[in-house]
Design an enzyme around this catalytic site. Structure first.
Site, PDB file in Angstrom:
ATOM      1  N   THR A 418      36.115  37.741  45.902  1.00 53.25           N
ATOM      2  CA  THR A 418      36.337  39.164  45.647  1.00 53.25           C
ATOM      3  C   THR A 418      35.077  39.542  44.927  1.00 53.25           C
ATOM      4  O   THR A 418      34.224  38.681  44.675  1.00 53.25           O
ATOM      5  CB  THR A 418      37.605  39.328  44.759  1.00 53.25           C
ATOM      6  OG1 THR A 418      38.745  39.016  45.523  1.00 53.25           O
ATOM      7  CG2 THR A 418      37.765  40.715  44.165  1.00 53.25           C
ATOM      8  N   THR A 436      37.953  43.628  47.507  1.00 53.37           N
ATOM      9  CA  THR A 436      38.259  42.302  48.048  1.00 53.37           C
ATOM     10  C   THR A 436      38.646  42.338  49.520  1.00 53.37           C
ATOM     11  O   THR A 436      39.022  43.387  50.050  1.00 53.37           O
ATOM     12  CB  THR A 436      39.432  41.676  47.244  1.00 53.37           C
ATOM     13  OG1 THR A 436      39.579  40.308  47.583  1.00 53.37           O
ATOM     14  CG2 THR A 436      40.741  42.399  47.494  1.00 53.37           C
ATOM     15  N   GLU A 438      40.605  39.526  50.011  1.00 49.10           N
ATOM     16  CA  GLU A 438      41.525  38.472  49.577  1.00 49.10           C
ATOM     17  C   GLU A 438      40.816  37.122  49.627  1.00 49.10           C
ATOM     18  O   GLU A 438      40.083  36.813  48.723  1.00 49.10           O
ATOM     19  CB  GLU A 438      42.820  38.491  50.385  1.00 49.10           C
ATOM     20  CG  GLU A 438      43.961  37.561  50.074  1.00 49.10           C
ATOM     21  CD  GLU A 438      43.884  36.557  48.962  1.00 49.10           C
ATOM     22  OE1 GLU A 438      43.708  36.942  47.814  1.00 49.10           O
ATOM     23  OE2 GLU A 438      44.055  35.367  49.254  1.00 49.10           O
ATOM     24  N   GLU A 457      45.035  40.164  53.113  1.00 50.09           N
ATOM     25  CA  GLU A 457      45.679  40.539  51.842  1.00 50.09           C
ATOM     26  C   GLU A 457      47.194  40.352  51.853  1.00 50.09           C
ATOM     27  O   GLU A 457      47.810  40.221  50.787  1.00 50.09           O
ATOM     28  CB  GLU A 457      45.352  41.999  51.513  1.00 50.09           C
ATOM     29  CG  GLU A 457      45.241  42.312  50.050  1.00 50.09           C
ATOM     30  CD  GLU A 457      43.992  41.709  49.424  1.00 50.09           C
ATOM     31  OE1 GLU A 457      44.118  40.980  48.440  1.00 50.09           O
ATOM     32  OE2 GLU A 457      42.881  41.973  49.940  1.00 50.09           O
ATOM     33  N   ASP A 460      49.027  37.897  49.736  1.00 50.84           N
ATOM     34  CA  ASP A 460      49.298  38.131  48.314  1.00 50.84           C
ATOM     35  C   ASP A 460      50.769  38.469  48.052  1.00 50.84           C
ATOM     36  O   ASP A 460      51.167  38.643  46.896  1.00 50.84           O
ATOM     37  CB  ASP A 460      48.408  39.249  47.762  1.00 50.84           C
ATOM     38  CG  ASP A 460      47.067  38.728  47.278  1.00 50.84           C
ATOM     39  OD1 ASP A 460      46.846  37.504  47.333  1.00 50.84           O
ATOM     40  OD2 ASP A 460      46.231  39.537  46.833  1.00 50.84           O
ATOM     41  N   SER A 483      48.638  42.661  43.176  1.00 45.87           N
ATOM     42  CA  SER A 483      47.280  42.153  42.981  1.00 45.87           C
ATOM     43  C   SER A 483      47.109  41.677  41.544  1.00 45.87           C
ATOM     44  O   SER A 483      47.915  41.983  40.669  1.00 45.87           O
ATOM     45  CB  SER A 483      46.276  43.271  43.268  1.00 45.87           C
ATOM     46  OG  SER A 483      44.980  42.901  42.852  1.00 45.87           O
ATOM     47  N   SER A 484      46.018  40.950  41.328  1.00 44.65           N
ATOM     48  CA  SER A 484      45.612  40.585  39.966  1.00 44.65           C
ATOM     49  C   SER A 484      44.339  41.303  39.555  1.00 44.65           C
ATOM     50  O   SER A 484      43.817  41.053  38.458  1.00 44.65           O
ATOM     51  CB  SER A 484      45.356  39.084  39.893  1.00 44.65           C
ATOM     52  OG  SER A 484      46.548  38.403  40.091  1.00 44.65           O
ATOM     53  N   GLY A 504      38.536  36.255  41.462  1.00 44.43           N
ATOM     54  CA  GLY A 504      39.138  34.966  41.096  1.00 44.43           C
ATOM     55  C   GLY A 504      40.641  34.884  41.261  1.00 44.43           C
ATOM     56  O   GLY A 504      41.284  34.111  40.545  1.00 44.43           O
ATOM     57  N   GLY A 505      41.234  35.660  42.185  1.00 43.78           N
ATOM     58  CA  GLY A 505      42.687  35.601  42.345  1.00 43.78           C
ATOM     59  C   GLY A 505      43.352  35.918  41.015  1.00 43.78           C
ATOM     60  O   GLY A 505      42.889  36.765  40.249  1.00 43.78           O
TER      61      GLY A 505
HETATM   62  N1  GLU Z   1      43.605  39.200  46.576  1.00 40.93           N
HETATM   63  C1  GLU Z   1      43.478  38.994  45.190  1.00 40.93           C
HETATM   64  C2  GLU Z   1      44.120  40.097  44.396  1.00 40.93           C
HETATM   65  O1  GLU Z   1      44.283  41.152  44.880  1.00 40.93           O
HETATM   66  C3  GLU Z   1      42.056  38.873  44.769  1.00 40.93           C
HETATM   67  C4  GLU Z   1      41.429  37.653  45.319  1.00 40.93           C
HETATM   68  C5  GLU Z   1      40.239  37.180  44.553  1.00 40.93           C
HETATM   69  O2  GLU Z   1      39.942  37.622  43.519  1.00 40.93           O
HETATM   70  O3  GLU Z   1      39.557  36.316  44.984  1.00 40.93           O
HETATM   71  O4  GLU Z   1      44.458  39.915  43.280  1.00 40.93           O
END
Ligand code: GLU
Length: 608
Positions: A418, A436, A438, A457, A460, A483-484, A504-505
């Site tokens: 992302t 992102t 994803e 996405e 998620d 999302s994060s 970073g998810g």
């Molecule tokens: N898809 C994730 C989110 O929306 C982000 C993925 C990432 O940061 O690598 O939280």
């Protein structure tokens, strides 16, 4: 589960995909990009991104009189070329904007959305969730992309330039090319097996030998240059209706598998109507306070703002001055554990789920929740969620209970991609923008002839063990997955202090949280705070935290281990960028010095 499997023999080479090859070549005279610098201080506007060309595009727009929103969109569209496995018009994001004149923060939610025909049952087969790996590289995982409408909405409302104007730097980079660096090479290499299976992706991102283009070669993307030009001329309808929209839908519903590919690729169910009805949503931020600072974060469907707010509310009772660094980190990790338990239980798309926002933000709730914090020793099991519902300021509504679920992709995978962009301008406007696809390379499919990858996405969403078990983040038609992403703006006494964000998810939340803690509580300058080794506690069933190798080697890790903390080596976590606003009106822009090859920070008028 509807049987919609495509085999290689049923694959189609669609539209322009079979004939369009990028102009990509090993080139001894490769265009050298200027060396990135990760920190810069000055006035007149600032930008920090993961990529030197994106930061330059932002600074050029600022120098030409554009504002922070123009600069952020210019940077994002360049990143669609140079950082195409992380973001682009095939994906979505969340943008926080501080409007200096109005002294308010707004957010533009352009999260990818489940197609209307995408039922929860599509994610299950024989009563069980589909294998995660199969979902990642599928048409089913593609959400309706929001990026272009998000950019357009942000520019129309808060920008000073048209979409056509701000796309120009990206068109130039896509046409003239850029030198492949080791980060781009590695990201391509991680995707080689997938790209080889899709004619359009192989044609764009792999050489004739089926390998990634080597470091030092010039990479051009004429397909994306053409797409950006079409959008510059015709506006967003070019993307959401018409020939491009049809090509996108064909890619989702008839993935362009090469003959002989053995991969099982489940097609998606997206239709033209889904693209035509997509909307970017302007929402208020989630606002909280920490030690006299005001934190504006992204609200649902992102869990970033609320999880950070709860973590810091829990931590606020601790005095960092009277504790060792390890003791304070212990409390931070335990606070994060509790905040993630609540995140997992309560947060989903607010159009579908009654998210107890005011309860989660309530000081009284935090005071009660604090009683669940472990004492001197680390918790050895995952925390249970609390109950914020009685603390809702409005009439409490029951939130759905969360059945145990296979955790969403962004919760479990660490090697996520992302990107985060931070910009500011001379008038004091600020943008913190995380966008992102994803996973790294999204779903692996380039839309043939148009030069961009699609997102994955929809992975998620959480998938409970059975198709009808309740969960706030279970898939549903038209729903945005939780999302994060955590773009964050911090103020003190009404004046901007920080803009921050990271990929970073789910570790995005902890990277932003730890950087904030390093800066506000440990007094590190922003560049040090951002470079410092990272640790991430997200209430995993094992109770362990993820940590970077440098953190594992630190005295704090030894002291925390003595308190019962367990760690797993996660490799690098995140690739953050930020801005620090100083009382004298100068700004320090900060990007990563090392992670993901190091980022680029610049200001319009450097000082010192
Ligand atoms: N898809 C994730 C989110 O929306 C982000 C993925 C990432 O940061 O690598 O939280």
């Amino acid at each position: 589960m509807r049987r919609l499997l495509l085999s290689a023999s049923a694959s189609l080479c669609l539209g322009l995909g079979c004939s369009t090859a990028p102009v990509t070549r090993p080139d001894a005279q490769a265009r050298q990009s200027p060396a990135p610098t990760p920190t810069a201080t000055g006035r007149g506007g600032a930008a920090a991104t993961v990529d030197v060309r994106a930061t330059s595009a932002a600074i050029d727009i600022l120098k030409a009189g554009g504002n922070a929103v123009d600069a952020a969109v210019a940077a994002a569209s360049v990143l669609g070329v140079t950082d195409p496995y992380s973001c682009g018009i095939g994906g979505g994001g969340f943008m926080l904007v501080y409007l200096a004149r109005d002294q308010r923060v707004v957010t533009v939610d352009h999260r990818e959305t489940a197609p209307q025909g995408l039922e929860r049952s599509h994610f299950y087969e024989n009563g069980a969730p589909l294998p995660f790996d199969e979902l990642v590289t599928s048409g089913l995982s593609v959400g309706v992309p929001g990026a272009l409408l998000g950019w357009d909405e942000a520019l129309r409302r808060y920008g000073s330039r048209s979409l056509a104007d701000v796309l120009q730097p990206a068109i130039r980079v896509a046409e003239q090319g850029f030198d492949v660096d080791s980060t781009f090479f590695e990201q391509t290499r991680h995707n080689v097996e997938r790209f080889r299976d899709f004619s359009s992706s192989a044609a764009l991102y792999l050489g004739p030998d089926g390998r990634p283009w080597p470091v030092g070669s010039t990479f051009k993307n004429p397909g994306l240059a053409r797409t950006y030009r079409l959008v510059a001329e015709g506006g967003t309808p070019v993307f959401y209706r018409g020939a491009l929209a049809r090509a996108l839908i064909s890619t989702v519903t008839h993935p362009p598998l090469v003959p002989g590919a053995s991969r099982t690729v489940r097609p998606g169910v997206m239709r033209l109507e889904d693209l035509a009805r997509y909307e970017a949503l302007v929402r208020p931020p989630v606002t909280s306070t920490y030690r006299g600072y005001t934190l504006h974060g992204m609200g649902p469907p992102s869990s970033g703002g609320l999880t950070l707010a709860l973590t810091f509310h829990l931590l606020e009772a601790e005095n960092p001055a009277s504790l060792s660094r390890a003791d304070f980190l212990h409390r931070y990790l335990e606070a994060s554990r509790l905040a993630f338990a609540d995140r997992d239980a309560f947060i989903g798309d607010p159009a579908f789920v009654s998210v107890p926002v005011s309860g989660l933000l309530s000081r009284d709730y935090a005071a009660q929740r604090r009683s669940a914090l472990s004492g001197a020793r680390a918790s050895t099991a995952a925390a249970a969620p609390g109950n914020p519902l009685p603390f809702q300021g409005d009439v409490p509504e029951a939130s759905p209970s969360a059945a145990p679920a296979r955790r969403a992709a962004e919760d479990t995978l660490l090697d996520k991609e992302t990107t985060h962009i931070t910009t500011s301008d001379a008038a004091g406007n600020i943008v913190a923008y995380t966008c992102t696809l994803e996973g790294e390379g999204g779903n692996g499919m380039v839309v043939p002839g148009y030069g961009f990858l699609l997102n994955n996405e929809m992975t998620d969403f959480d998938l409970p063990a059975t198709v009808d078990a309740p969960h706030p983040n279970a898939p549903a038609p038209g729903k945005r997955p939780r999302s994060s992403m955590s773009p964050l703006l911090v103020f003190k006494d009404g004046a901007p202090v920080l803009a921050l964000g990271s990929p970073g998810g789910a570790t995005i939340i902890t990277t932003v949280g730890q950087t904030l803690l390093n800066h506000l509580d440990f007094g590190m300058p922003l560049d040090e705070a951002l470079a410092a080794p990272r640790v991430s506690q997200r209430n995993a069933p094992t109770a362990a935290s993820n940590a970077e190798p440098e953190f594992l080697a630190s005295p704090e890790a030894a002291a925390l281990t003595a308190r019962g903390h367990a760690f797993t080596n996660a490799g690098p976590l995140g690739a953050a960028t930020g801005l620090r606003f100083h009382p004298d009106g100068t700004v320090t822009a900060v990007a990563e010095p090392r992670r993901r090859g190091g980022g680029s920070a610049r200001v319009v008028e450097p000082v010192k």
